[in-house]
Motif scaffolding. Sequence first.
Motif, PDB file in Angstrom:
ATOM      1  N   ILE A   1       4.154  22.828  -5.640  1.00 47.60           N
ATOM      2  CA  ILE A   1       4.630  23.994  -4.892  1.00 47.60           C
ATOM      3  C   ILE A   1       4.443  23.759  -3.392  1.00 47.60           C
ATOM      4  CG2 ILE A   1       4.187  26.423  -4.380  1.00 47.60           C
ATOM      5  CD1 ILE A   1       5.695  26.109  -6.957  1.00 47.60           C
ATOM      6  N   GLY A   2       3.279  23.207  -3.027  1.00 50.43           N
ATOM      7  CA  GLY A   2       2.981  22.965  -1.622  1.00 50.43           C
ATOM      8  C   GLY A   2       3.983  22.048  -0.955  1.00 50.43           C
ATOM      9  N   ALA A   3       4.485  21.067  -1.703  1.00 48.14           N
ATOM     10  CA  ALA A   3       5.477  20.146  -1.141  1.00 48.14           C
ATOM     11  C   ALA A   3       6.767  20.874  -0.794  1.00 48.14           C
ATOM     12  CB  ALA A   3       5.753  19.014  -2.129  1.00 48.14           C
ATOM     13  N   TRP A   4       7.066  21.937  -1.525  1.00 46.47           N
ATOM     14  CA  TRP A   4       8.270  22.718  -1.256  1.00 46.47           C
ATOM     15  C   TRP A   4       8.097  23.655  -0.072  1.00 46.47           C
ATOM     16  CZ3 TRP A   4      13.136  22.318  -2.815  1.00 46.47           C
ATOM     17  CH2 TRP A   4      13.422  21.566  -3.974  1.00 46.47           C
ATOM     18  N   ILE A   5       6.926  24.267   0.066  1.00 45.80           N
ATOM     19  CA  ILE A   5       6.793  25.337   1.056  1.00 45.80           C
ATOM     20  C   ILE A   5       6.423  24.842   2.448  1.00 45.80           C
ATOM     21  CG2 ILE A   5       6.133  26.964  -0.753  1.00 45.80           C
ATOM     22  CD1 ILE A   5       3.272  26.813   0.227  1.00 45.80           C
ATOM     23  N   SER A   6       5.863  23.636   2.560  1.00 48.73           N
ATOM     24  CA  SER A   6       5.392  23.164   3.864  1.00 48.73           C
ATOM     25  C   SER A   6       6.478  22.398   4.605  1.00 48.73           C
ATOM     26  CB  SER A   6       4.160  22.266   3.706  1.00 48.73           C
ATOM     27  OG  SER A   6       3.786  21.725   4.959  1.00 48.73           O
ATOM     28  N   ALA A   7       6.946  22.978   5.712  1.00 49.26           N
ATOM     29  CA  ALA A   7       7.826  22.246   6.634  1.00 49.26           C
ATOM     30  C   ALA A   7       6.907  21.486   7.585  1.00 49.26           C
ATOM     31  CB  ALA A   7       8.725  23.211   7.385  1.00 49.26           C
ATOM     32  N   GLN A   8       6.347  20.421   7.089  1.00 48.98           N
ATOM     33  CA  GLN A   8       5.215  19.754   7.730  1.00 48.98           C
ATOM     34  C   GLN A   8       5.489  19.388   9.187  1.00 48.98           C
ATOM     35  OE1 GLN A   8       3.194  15.628   6.741  1.00 48.98           O
ATOM     36  NE2 GLN A   8       2.753  17.089   5.128  1.00 48.98           N
ATOM     37  N   SER A   9       4.503  19.662  10.031  1.00 47.75           N
ATOM     38  CA  SER A   9       4.496  19.365  11.463  1.00 47.75           C
ATOM     39  C   SER A   9       5.262  20.388  12.301  1.00 47.75           C
ATOM     40  CB  SER A   9       5.037  17.954  11.773  1.00 47.75           C
ATOM     41  OG  SER A   9       4.301  16.965  11.091  1.00 47.75           O
ATOM     42  N   ARG A  10       5.961  21.320  11.674  1.00 51.11           N
ATOM     43  CA  ARG A  10       6.714  22.303  12.432  1.00 51.11           C
ATOM     44  C   ARG A  10       5.853  23.537  12.716  1.00 51.11           C
ATOM     45  NH1 ARG A  10      12.454  22.134   9.055  1.00 51.11           N
ATOM     46  NH2 ARG A  10      12.749  19.869   9.177  1.00 51.11           N
ATOM     47  N   GLU A  11       6.130  24.192  13.833  1.00 49.89           N
ATOM     48  CA  GLU A  11       5.374  25.385  14.214  1.00 49.89           C
ATOM     49  C   GLU A  11       5.699  26.553  13.282  1.00 49.89           C
ATOM     50  OE1 GLU A  11       4.942  28.335  18.096  1.00 49.89           O
ATOM     51  OE2 GLU A  11       5.615  26.252  18.361  1.00 49.89           O
TER      52      GLU A  11
ATOM     53  N   PHE B   1       0.855  -1.177   0.000  1.00 45.29           N
ATOM     54  CA  PHE B   1       0.000   0.000   0.000  1.00 45.29           C
ATOM     55  C   PHE B   1       0.900   1.239   0.000  1.00 45.29           C
ATOM     56  CE2 PHE B   1      -2.252  -3.537   1.738  1.00 45.29           C
ATOM     57  CZ  PHE B   1      -3.576  -3.392   1.336  1.00 45.29           C
ATOM     58  N   VAL B   2       0.787   2.061  -1.039  1.00 45.73           N
ATOM     59  CA  VAL B   2       1.718   3.161  -1.252  1.00 45.73           C
ATOM     60  C   VAL B   2       1.045   4.502  -0.962  1.00 45.73           C
ATOM     61  CG1 VAL B   2       3.197   4.330  -2.928  1.00 45.73           C
ATOM     62  CG2 VAL B   2       2.977   1.829  -2.982  1.00 45.73           C
ATOM     63  N   PHE B   3       1.748   5.335  -0.190  1.00 46.54           N
ATOM     64  CA  PHE B   3       1.295   6.695   0.066  1.00 46.54           C
ATOM     65  C   PHE B   3       2.511   7.619   0.037  1.00 46.54           C
ATOM     66  CE2 PHE B   3       2.277   4.687   4.092  1.00 46.54           C
ATOM     67  CZ  PHE B   3       2.968   5.649   4.806  1.00 46.54           C
ATOM     68  N   PHE B   4       2.256   8.926  -0.058  1.00 43.41           N
ATOM     69  CA  PHE B   4       3.334   9.905  -0.195  1.00 43.41           C
ATOM     70  C   PHE B   4       3.191  10.995   0.862  1.00 43.41           C
ATOM     71  CE2 PHE B   4       2.899   7.794  -4.200  1.00 43.41           C
ATOM     72  CZ  PHE B   4       4.197   7.668  -4.674  1.00 43.41           C
ATOM     73  N   THR B   5       4.347  11.516   1.307  1.00 45.51           N
ATOM     74  CA  THR B   5       4.310  12.529   2.356  1.00 45.51           C
ATOM     75  C   THR B   5       5.670  13.207   2.458  1.00 45.51           C
ATOM     76  OG1 THR B   5       3.679  12.935   4.666  1.00 45.51           O
ATOM     77  CG2 THR B   5       5.020  10.980   4.225  1.00 45.51           C
ATOM     78  N   ASN B   6       5.777  14.110   3.421  1.00 50.65           N
ATOM     79  CA  ASN B   6       7.029  14.772   3.748  1.00 50.65           C
ATOM     80  C   ASN B   6       7.830  13.856   4.674  1.00 50.65           C
ATOM     81  OD1 ASN B   6       8.974  16.458   5.106  1.00 50.65           O
ATOM     82  ND2 ASN B   6       7.814  18.250   4.429  1.00 50.65           N
ATOM     83  N   TYR B   7       9.039  13.483   4.268  1.00 52.72           N
ATOM     84  CA  TYR B   7       9.850  12.575   5.078  1.00 52.72           C
ATOM     85  C   TYR B   7      10.262  13.198   6.417  1.00 52.72           C
ATOM     86  CZ  TYR B   7      10.513   9.516   0.972  1.00 52.72           C
ATOM     87  OH  TYR B   7      10.335   8.669  -0.094  1.00 52.72           O
ATOM     88  N   GLU B   8      10.225  14.536   6.496  1.00 54.55           N
ATOM     89  CA  GLU B   8      10.640  15.220   7.721  1.00 54.55           C
ATOM     90  C   GLU B   8       9.458  15.544   8.636  1.00 54.55           C
ATOM     91  OE1 GLU B   8      12.807  18.591   6.307  1.00 54.55           O
ATOM     92  OE2 GLU B   8      14.493  17.386   5.580  1.00 54.55           O
ATOM     93  N   SER B   9       8.273  15.085   8.277  1.00 51.31           N
ATOM     94  CA  SER B   9       7.086  15.281   9.105  1.00 51.31           C
ATOM     95  C   SER B   9       7.156  14.367  10.323  1.00 51.31           C
ATOM     96  CB  SER B   9       5.830  14.963   8.294  1.00 51.31           C
ATOM     97  OG  SER B   9       5.815  13.577   7.938  1.00 51.31           O
ATOM     98  N   ASP B  10       6.195  14.533  11.240  1.00 51.18           N
ATOM     99  CA  ASP B  10       6.143  13.640  12.402  1.00 51.18           C
ATOM    100  C   ASP B  10       6.042  12.189  11.968  1.00 51.18           C
ATOM    101  OD1 ASP B  10       6.382  15.710  14.174  1.00 51.18           O
ATOM    102  OD2 ASP B  10       4.262  15.774  14.740  1.00 51.18           O
TER     103      ASP B  10
END
Length: 211
Positions: free
Chosen positions: A131-141, A71-80
């Motif tokens: 673009i969103g993948a570049w700008i979001s430092a996911q999970s960070r304040e 089962f394949v999904f995609f995300t930010n590797y630096e997220s929580d």
Amino acid sequence: MKLFEIRKEYTLKSLDINDVSTDPLRQFKSWFEEAVDAEALEVNAMCLSTLGKDGFPNGRIVLLKELDSGFVFFTNYESDKGKELDANPKASLTFFWPEIERQIRIQGEVSKVSEAESDEYFFSRPYGSQIGAWISAQSREISGRQELEERQKETENRFQKVPMERPGHWGGYRLQARRIEFWQGRPSRLHDRICYEIQDSGEWRISRLSP
């Protein structure tokens, strides 16, 4: 209305161990197609649960983007979730389709997909999502919405001058199932539950569980 007064009787279908496929991925595809035909809302949405360093489980909704050997999904590797999967590459997935009164729970081991697979999916996404993948430092304040909008403008200006590329911190994971349970709602809460568990031989053991 009190919460304990909220009830729904499940009556649409049944599930018998003699009727399921010997291959749980084939069984999943069959149920997924039925959910698509039933126009289930966000049919590929699934709850991904990982284990935090503090020992607490974390769940969030992600989207299934491919079903092959896993089962394949995609995300930010630096997220929580990315950090938690790095520390403990085991997770569970839960699908729930109320339109057909069905749930599927999956447990397994997770690994990153190849860079080529991540590239292929990234460049299939809408430009705004790239673009969103570049700008979001996911999970960070962050300080506020304005911070995101400023990053968005900067990133859009950047990629007007150079070709788009996939950020190195963004890509896919594949969960290889070890256990899959199919749940069919039935009247009086006497639900049907069929469980597949992988054996050391590589074969799947199929059993029926009590509701």
